[in-house]
Design a protein around this motif. Sequence first.
Motif, short mmCIF file in Angstrom:
data_model
loop_
_atom_site.label_atom_id
_atom_site.label_comp_id
_atom_site.label_asym_id
_atom_site.label_seq_id
_atom_site.Cartn_x
_atom_site.Cartn_y
_atom_site.Cartn_z
N THR A 194 0.81 -1.23 0.00
CA THR A 194 0.00 0.00 0.00
C THR A 194 0.84 1.27 0.00
OG1 THR A 194 -0.19 -0.13 2.42
CG2 THR A 194 -1.96 -1.13 1.11
N GLN A 195 2.11 1.17 0.41
CA GLN A 195 2.97 2.35 0.39
C GLN A 195 3.77 2.46 -0.91
OE1 GLN A 195 5.41 2.94 3.91
NE2 GLN A 195 3.84 2.07 5.24
N THR A 196 4.14 1.31 -1.48
CA THR A 196 5.03 1.32 -2.64
C THR A 196 4.29 1.44 -3.97
OG1 THR A 196 6.60 -0.08 -1.43
CG2 THR A 196 6.85 0.03 -3.82
N VAL A 197 3.20 0.69 -4.12
CA VAL A 197 2.53 0.61 -5.42
C VAL A 197 1.93 1.94 -5.86
CG1 VAL A 197 0.71 -0.54 -6.73
CG2 VAL A 197 2.16 -1.86 -5.19
N PRO A 198 1.18 2.66 -5.02
CA PRO A 198 0.63 3.95 -5.49
C PRO A 198 1.71 4.92 -5.96
CG PRO A 198 -0.47 3.27 -3.46
CD PRO A 198 0.69 2.33 -3.65
N VAL A 199 2.84 4.95 -5.27
CA VAL A 199 3.94 5.84 -5.68
C VAL A 199 4.51 5.39 -7.02
CG1 VAL A 199 6.25 6.66 -5.09
CG2 VAL A 199 4.51 6.42 -3.30
N ALA A 200 4.69 4.08 -7.19
CA ALA A 200 5.23 3.56 -8.45
C ALA A 200 4.30 3.88 -9.61
CB ALA A 200 5.44 2.05 -8.34
N TYR A 217 -7.80 1.25 -18.33
CA TYR A 217 -7.97 0.28 -17.24
C TYR A 217 -6.66 0.13 -16.46
CZ TYR A 217 -12.22 -0.95 -19.72
OH TYR A 217 -13.44 -0.89 -20.34
N PHE A 218 -6.80 0.00 -15.15
CA PHE A 218 -5.69 -0.29 -14.25
C PHE A 218 -5.84 -1.74 -13.79
CE2 PHE A 218 -6.22 4.23 -14.21
CZ PHE A 218 -4.96 4.77 -14.00
N ILE A 219 -4.87 -2.56 -14.10
CA ILE A 219 -4.97 -3.97 -13.74
C ILE A 219 -3.88 -4.29 -12.73
CG2 ILE A 219 -5.08 -6.32 -14.61
CD1 ILE A 219 -5.97 -5.19 -17.25
N PHE A 220 -4.30 -4.50 -11.50
CA PHE A 220 -3.36 -4.77 -10.42
C PHE A 220 -3.31 -6.26 -10.11
CE2 PHE A 220 -4.75 -0.37 -9.65
CZ PHE A 220 -3.52 0.27 -9.54
N HIS A 221 -2.16 -6.68 -9.59
CA HIS A 221 -2.09 -8.02 -9.02
C HIS A 221 -3.19 -8.18 -7.97
CE1 HIS A 221 -0.90 -11.52 -6.85
NE2 HIS A 221 -0.55 -10.82 -5.77
N GLN A 222 -3.86 -9.31 -7.98
CA GLN A 222 -4.97 -9.55 -7.07
C GLN A 222 -4.45 -10.14 -5.77
OE1 GLN A 222 -8.55 -8.82 -8.51
NE2 GLN A 222 -6.85 -7.55 -9.23
N ILE A 231 -4.96 0.51 -2.36
CA ILE A 231 -4.21 1.06 -3.49
C ILE A 231 -5.14 1.88 -4.39
CG2 ILE A 231 -3.00 0.44 -5.63
CD1 ILE A 231 -1.86 -1.98 -4.08
N ARG A 232 -6.30 1.33 -4.70
CA ARG A 232 -7.25 2.03 -5.58
C ARG A 232 -7.66 3.37 -4.98
NH1 ARG A 232 -12.45 3.06 -6.15
NH2 ARG A 232 -13.04 1.93 -4.25
N LYS A 233 -7.97 3.38 -3.70
CA LYS A 233 -8.43 4.61 -3.06
C LYS A 233 -7.30 5.64 -2.94
CE LYS A 233 -12.19 2.40 -0.52
NZ LYS A 233 -12.68 1.94 0.81
N LYS A 234 -6.09 5.18 -2.69
CA LYS A 234 -4.96 6.12 -2.61
C LYS A 234 -4.73 6.81 -3.95
CE LYS A 234 -1.96 4.80 1.19
NZ LYS A 234 -0.55 4.52 1.59
N LEU A 235 -5.01 6.09 -5.04
CA LEU A 235 -4.82 6.66 -6.38
C LEU A 235 -6.08 7.35 -6.89
CD1 LEU A 235 -2.79 3.71 -7.92
CD2 LEU A 235 -1.95 6.06 -7.62
N SER A 236 -7.16 7.31 -6.10
CA SER A 236 -8.44 7.94 -6.46
C SER A 236 -8.96 7.42 -7.80
CB SER A 236 -8.30 9.47 -6.50
OG SER A 236 -7.89 9.97 -5.26
N PRO A 238 -11.60 5.28 -10.14
CA PRO A 238 -12.98 4.79 -10.12
C PRO A 238 -13.03 3.27 -10.23
CG PRO A 238 -12.46 5.76 -12.25
CD PRO A 238 -11.29 6.05 -11.36
N ILE A 239 -13.98 2.66 -9.55
CA ILE A 239 -14.09 1.20 -9.51
C ILE A 239 -14.18 0.61 -10.91
CG2 ILE A 239 -15.60 -0.70 -8.82
CD1 ILE A 239 -16.24 0.82 -6.28
N GLU A 240 -14.90 1.27 -11.81
CA GLU A 240 -15.11 0.72 -13.15
C GLU A 240 -13.83 0.65 -13.97
OE1 GLU A 240 -16.44 5.10 -13.19
OE2 GLU A 240 -16.64 3.34 -11.86
N LYS A 241 -12.78 1.36 -13.54
CA LYS A 241 -11.51 1.30 -14.26
C LYS A 241 -10.54 0.29 -13.66
CE LYS A 241 -10.67 5.61 -16.72
NZ LYS A 241 -9.62 6.62 -16.99
N VAL A 242 -10.96 -0.38 -12.58
CA VAL A 242 -10.06 -1.31 -11.89
C VAL A 242 -10.74 -2.67 -11.78
CG1 VAL A 242 -8.60 -1.63 -9.86
CG2 VAL A 242 -9.23 0.68 -10.58
#
Length: 305
Positions: A194-200, A217-222, A231-236, A238-242
Motif C-alpha cells: 500500500t505504500q510502494t505501489v501507489p507511488v510507483a 484500465y488499471f490492472i493490479f495483481h490480485q 491502493i485504488r483509493k490512494k490513487l483515487s 474509479p471502480i469501473e476502471k479497476v
Amino acid sequence: MRNIGIKNRRICPQWQCFSDLALIAAEKLLDNLTWNKEDIDALIVITQSPDYLIPATAIILQNRLGLSKSTIAFDVNLGCSGYPFGLHLLGSMISAGGVKKGLLLVGDKSASLNDPLFSDAGTATALQFDESASPMYFDLNSDGEGYASIMKPIGGHREPFAAHHLIPSKDEHGLLSWPADLILDGPSVLSFSTQTVPVAVADLLAYVGVDADSIDYFIFHQANKLINETIRKKLSLPIEKVPTTLANFGNTSSATIPLTMTVNLSEKLQNGKNKILMSGFGIGLSWGTCVIDIESAMLPSLIEV
C-alpha cells in the motif's frame, strides 16, 4: 475473511503441475493465432512452481509444445510481480531484433486446502514484432531487504528438506503448520504494497506523460481485498476502471493480471485500442508497473480444467 475478499478458488488435483496448465493455455492460444510453431523464437516461463529443481520447466515445455530446438527457453523465478517483468524481458528481446515471435507462460500451483488465499492458474501470452507498435513503458524494482516477508524457508540449499520438517506444530489457535509451509508476514506485505505501489504508479504515469484519466484500465495483481482497495483509493481510481477477479478466483500469483484481462476485458481488448496500466507486486520483495497500448488482441476464452 472480509479483508481477503475471496469466495471461490481453483485447486489442481495433486498430480497436475503448473506446466500442465501452461501447456493447455499455450496450445489453445497458438491454435487461435494459427502460428507456425517453427517460427517461435523464445519461450519464457515465469513460475515458482517448477516441475523439478532442475532442469528448467521452460526446457520441458519447449519439447512438450513441439517448438524448434533453436527456441530460446528459460525460467524466471518470480511470483506476484512476474507478469510485468516477463513482458519487459520478452519485449526487450523482440526490440533487440533477435526474436520475431515469443511466448510468455506465467502462473503457479500455489493453492492448498489450509490456506484461504491462493489459487492455481497458468496463462499464455504471445508477442510478435510490429514496427508500427506503440512503445511499452516499464518501471521494475526489487528490495531484497524484505525477502523474508514471503518465503518458503525449507527445501533449498540453505536448509535442505529433512525428516524433522514433516513434524507439525500447533499455533495459539490450535491450527497445525509445518516447517516447510509458506511464511507470509501479513502486516509487512500490507505496508509494502500500500505504500510502494501507489507511488510507483504515479511515478510511471508522470514519466510517460499521461494522467490517470488517460488510462482506460488499471490492472493490479490480485493480492487481497484490503490491499487492492487501499491502493485504488490512494490513487483515487474509479471502480469501473479497476477490474478484479479476486472474489471468484483468489490470488493466482503471477497469473492474476492476464487472468483479469481475460475474464473481465476480453471483448474490449479484442475490439479497438486501450491504454492499460498493469502493476504486479509481492515476493522478493519486488514490484513492476507498465503502461501498454493493446489493440485488437487475441484473447481465447478461459479454460477450466
